[in-house]
Enzyme design. Structure first.
Site, mmCIF file in Angstrom:
data_model
loop_
_atom_site.group_PDB
_atom_site.id
_atom_site.type_symbol
_atom_site.label_atom_id
_atom_site.label_comp_id
_atom_site.label_asym_id
_atom_site.label_seq_id
_atom_site.Cartn_x
_atom_site.Cartn_y
_atom_site.Cartn_z
ATOM 1 N N LYS A 78 0.848 -23.349 -9.782
ATOM 2 C CA LYS A 78 0.739 -21.928 -9.427
ATOM 3 C C LYS A 78 0.585 -21.840 -7.924
ATOM 4 C CE LYS A 78 -0.193 -17.528 -10.565
ATOM 5 N NZ LYS A 78 1.111 -17.212 -9.937
ATOM 6 N N LYS A 102 -7.896 -24.538 -3.854
ATOM 7 C CA LYS A 102 -8.192 -23.104 -3.987
ATOM 8 C C LYS A 102 -8.156 -22.702 -5.460
ATOM 9 C CE LYS A 102 -5.807 -20.568 -1.325
ATOM 10 N NZ LYS A 102 -4.887 -19.664 -0.615
ATOM 11 N N LYS A 114 3.555 -24.458 -4.047
ATOM 12 C CA LYS A 114 3.973 -23.447 -3.078
ATOM 13 C C LYS A 114 5.484 -23.563 -2.922
ATOM 14 C CE LYS A 114 2.181 -20.247 -0.422
ATOM 15 N NZ LYS A 114 0.971 -19.430 -0.626
ATOM 16 N N GLY A 153 3.902 -14.018 -4.890
ATOM 17 C CA GLY A 153 4.307 -13.657 -3.530
ATOM 18 C C GLY A 153 3.467 -14.365 -2.484
ATOM 19 N N ASP A 154 3.894 -14.260 -1.255
ATOM 20 C CA ASP A 154 3.124 -14.717 -0.084
ATOM 21 C C ASP A 154 3.758 -13.978 1.092
ATOM 22 O OD1 ASP A 154 1.067 -16.681 1.033
ATOM 23 O OD2 ASP A 154 2.801 -17.282 2.210
ATOM 24 N N THR A 197 -6.316 -10.062 -2.550
ATOM 25 C CA THR A 197 -6.709 -11.066 -1.551
ATOM 26 C C THR A 197 -7.613 -10.428 -0.493
ATOM 27 O OG1 THR A 197 -4.610 -12.171 -1.963
ATOM 28 C CG2 THR A 197 -5.838 -12.872 -0.025
ATOM 29 N N ASN A 228 0.001 -7.630 3.807
ATOM 30 C CA ASN A 228 -0.710 -7.368 2.555
ATOM 31 C C ASN A 228 -2.204 -7.710 2.645
ATOM 32 O OD1 ASN A 228 -1.536 -8.943 -0.237
ATOM 33 N ND2 ASN A 228 -0.582 -6.952 -0.560
HETATM 34 P P1 NDP Z 1 2.632 -10.481 5.071
HETATM 35 O O1 NDP Z 1 4.003 -10.989 5.270
HETATM 36 O O2 NDP Z 1 2.417 -9.288 4.211
HETATM 37 O O3 NDP Z 1 1.931 -10.195 6.478
HETATM 38 C C1 NDP Z 1 1.803 -11.161 7.465
HETATM 39 C C2 NDP Z 1 1.296 -10.471 8.709
HETATM 40 O O4 NDP Z 1 0.940 -11.449 9.695
HETATM 41 C C3 NDP Z 1 2.342 -9.562 9.350
HETATM 42 O O5 NDP Z 1 1.694 -8.465 9.906
HETATM 43 C C4 NDP Z 1 2.924 -10.475 10.428
HETATM 44 O O6 NDP Z 1 3.534 -9.787 11.509
HETATM 45 C C5 NDP Z 1 1.671 -11.160 10.897
HETATM 46 N N1 NDP Z 1 1.981 -12.392 11.618
HETATM 47 C C6 NDP Z 1 2.805 -13.395 11.235
HETATM 48 N N2 NDP Z 1 2.838 -14.350 12.168
HETATM 49 C C7 NDP Z 1 2.022 -13.943 13.162
HETATM 50 C C8 NDP Z 1 1.629 -14.492 14.393
HETATM 51 N N3 NDP Z 1 2.095 -15.679 14.791
HETATM 52 N N4 NDP Z 1 0.754 -13.805 15.165
HETATM 53 C C9 NDP Z 1 0.283 -12.609 14.767
HETATM 54 N N5 NDP Z 1 0.615 -12.023 13.613
HETATM 55 C C10 NDP Z 1 1.472 -12.694 12.818
HETATM 56 O O7 NDP Z 1 1.794 -11.736 4.507
HETATM 57 P P2 NDP Z 1 0.430 -11.750 3.680
HETATM 58 O O8 NDP Z 1 -0.482 -10.698 4.182
HETATM 59 O O9 NDP Z 1 0.756 -11.804 2.244
HETATM 60 O O10 NDP Z 1 -0.129 -13.188 4.071
HETATM 61 C C11 NDP Z 1 -0.891 -13.419 5.249
HETATM 62 C C12 NDP Z 1 -1.607 -14.748 5.140
HETATM 63 O O11 NDP Z 1 -2.457 -14.739 3.978
HETATM 64 C C13 NDP Z 1 -0.707 -15.971 4.967
HETATM 65 O O12 NDP Z 1 -1.327 -17.082 5.571
HETATM 66 C C14 NDP Z 1 -0.700 -16.159 3.451
HETATM 67 O O13 NDP Z 1 -0.378 -17.485 3.082
HETATM 68 C C15 NDP Z 1 -2.143 -15.835 3.131
HETATM 69 N N6 NDP Z 1 -2.406 -15.480 1.749
HETATM 70 C C16 NDP Z 1 -1.763 -14.420 1.158
HETATM 71 C C17 NDP Z 1 -2.066 -14.078 -0.138
HETATM 72 C C18 NDP Z 1 -1.495 -12.866 -0.780
HETATM 73 O O14 NDP Z 1 -1.951 -12.529 -1.891
HETATM 74 N N7 NDP Z 1 -0.565 -12.173 -0.167
HETATM 75 C C19 NDP Z 1 -3.007 -14.889 -0.954
HETATM 76 C C20 NDP Z 1 -3.688 -15.916 -0.213
HETATM 77 C C21 NDP Z 1 -3.362 -16.203 1.081
HETATM 78 P P3 NDP Z 1 5.144 -9.770 11.679
HETATM 79 O O15 NDP Z 1 5.584 -8.636 10.791
HETATM 80 O O16 NDP Z 1 5.351 -9.533 13.113
HETATM 81 O O17 NDP Z 1 5.660 -11.105 11.210
#
Ligand code: NDP
Length: 434
Positions: A78, A102, A114, A153-154, A197, A228
């Site tokens: 998963k 995790k 993943k 998703g991620d 999350t 997200n």
């Molecule tokens: P999204 O794609 O929804 O959002 C990612 C955000 O981070 C965007 O605003 C993006 O901006 C920004 N970002 C990406 N790279 C950079 C950078 N180098 N500097 C600054 N901002 C940046 O992803 P999620 O919110 O789903 O995921 C975010 C993190 O959380 C990841 O590490 C993911 O693995 C982790 N995560 C997510 C889960 C989930 O349920 N969604 C669960 C557990 C962990 P831009 O649009 O400019 O790229």
């Protein structure tokens, strides 16, 4: 290290984990005798494949698809799918490796995996995203299933992408099978999955603060990212009475001393699929500023919530946080702080909740989604939210107890790694050399 020499992110994650679980091996020689560690660092299976698709101009594009099925000792694989141009094998392996521990921490029966692609949905039309998702699934479908591997998703994979992926899977196998979580509410999804999350991050932080006779109320918070995780962490923090001062995307950050209006960020990111700088175009945002290319950690805050991406918080930024008297760091993203930044947090006695524990609410709610689907029952928002909160509170106490038991009180890097590892190691031991 030699075998994986070009896989920087994987080595970074593995080094952190292996160093912190060393005390376990003194108490459990059977793990060493059975080569648990040697087996743990080697993925059970890696699938890499070509993803050809046709863009809106009729041009053929080719991306690379991945699924790393790292460990299935505790349950079926998963873990999420990430669509981002930075995706490579090292990033997939680090994420899958973290996911093993995790998922174990959630106390649900799920193994670690993943996947994803170096395809970036940003700026692509819905039609292009759909054709890409269909081609991606044309290969992935034969490697996943409700008892083998259940992706989610991620980054870059939200409700739209999960919908397209599921549609193609259903067509290929000719069955409405529960094989992807994060599904739409109309076809088997769970309430609260979208928020899970971010909300979970605030629930675990709240519990950690309560144990220190502190509260989130009245604190100034900086949340990196505006995707997200960031949006729902910010939303929940505000309902707990905190002020969110800054949020960002990869182009820059917005800052408002009066607090960010999260509803506007939601509108920009979820509806318009725009950029964070668009925030300033909305009414009543006169007190906000946008800093192009700026480092968000320069904004003074009580609580830092890195919710964007790996290695976004460097040693230098950690020193700035420490200098600014930031007391709490809780990670919504996966491995957002470098190992050197984590050392700074620990040396400065900051409360540090690592992503593998603090962002486990998403995958935990995915497991709740699986439970609802298999029983054909849908719980209410309040029911799922209450279960999520209980899970996050339990994770906090689990990692806190493990840290104390092994003589590292308050060190949640050690606590999370040991608590997550023990269950996986015991399951591997019980299942023999496989
Ligand atoms: P999204 O794609 O929804 O959002 C990612 C955000 O981070 C965007 O605003 C993006 O901006 C920004 N970002 C990406 N790279 C950079 C950078 N180098 N500097 C600054 N901002 C940046 O992803 P999620 O919110 O789903 O995921 C975010 C993190 O959380 C990841 O590490 C993911 O693995 C982790 N995560 C997510 C889960 C989930 O349920 N969604 C669960 C557990 C962990 P831009 O649009 O400019 O790229």
């Amino acid at each position: 290290k030699e075998k994986n020499s070009s896989q920087e992110e994987f080595l970074q994650a593995a080094t952190e984990i292996l160093e912190s679980i060393a005390p376990v091996f003194e108490k459990h020689p059977e793990f060493q005798e059975n080569a648990i560690l040697e087996r743990l660092v080697e993925p059970e299976r890696i699938i890499m494949f070509r993803v050809p698709w046709v863009d809106d101009n009729g041009k053929i594009q080719v991306n690379r698809g991945f699924r790393v099925q790292f460990n299935s000792a505790v349950g079926p694989y998963k873990g999420g799918l990430r669509f981002h141009d930075s995706v490579n094998l090292s990033i997939m392996k680090f994420l899958a490796f973290e996911q093993i521990l995790k998922n174990s921490l959630t106390e649900m029966s799920i193994g670690g995996a993943k996947g994803g692609s170096d395809f970036n949905p940003k700026g692509r039309s819905d039609g292009e995203v759909m054709r890409f998702c269909q081609s991606f699934m044309d290969e992935l479908y034969r490697h996943i299933g409700p008892n083998t591997d259940i992706p989610a998703g991620d980054m870059g994979v939200g409700g739209r992408e999960v919908g397209f992926l599921f549609g193609q899977y259903k067509k290929l196998v000719d069955g409405h099978v529960a094989v992807l979580t994060g599904a739409g509410l109309e076809f088997g999804g769970s309430l609260v999955r979208k928020e899970a999350t971010g909300y979970g991050l605030i629930y675990i932080l709240d519990e950690a603060l309560k144990m220190r006779n502190e509260t989130i109320k009245g604190k100034n918070i900086v949340v990196s990212g505006s995707g997200n995780v960031a949006i729902y962490a910010a939303e929940k923090a505000e309902t707990y009475g905190a002020k969110v001062l800054a949020m960002c995307d990869s182009s820059g950050y917005i800052y408002d001393n009066n607090g960010i209006n999260v509803d506007i960020v939601k509108e920009i990111k979820e509806v318009k699929r725009g950029r964070i700088k668009d925030y300033l175009k909305y009414p009543n945002t006169e007190s906000a500023q946008y800093v192009e290319g700026g480092i968000i950690w320069n904004v003074k805050c009580d609580i830092a919530l890195p919710c964007a991406t790996q290695n976004e918080l460097s040693e230098e930024s950690a020193k700035i946080l420490a200098k600014n008297n930031t007391k709490y760091v809780a990670e919504g993203a996966n491995m957002p702080s470098t190992n050197e930044a984590v050392d700074v947090f620990l040396k400065n006695n900051m409360l540090y909740l690592p992503g593998k524990a603090a962002n486990a609410g998403g995958v935990a709610t995915s497991a709740l989604e699986m439970a609802q689907r298999s029983s054909r029952i849908q719980w209410t928002f309040e029911e799922v939210d209450a279960k999520l909160k209980t899970i996050m509170v339990n994770i906090y106490h689990n990692i806190d107890n493990a840290a104390k038991k092994y003589g590292f009180e308050g060190n949640y890097v050690v606590g999370a790694n040991i608590a997550g590892f023990l269950k996986v190691a015991n399951a591997m031991l019980a299942q023999g050399v496989v």
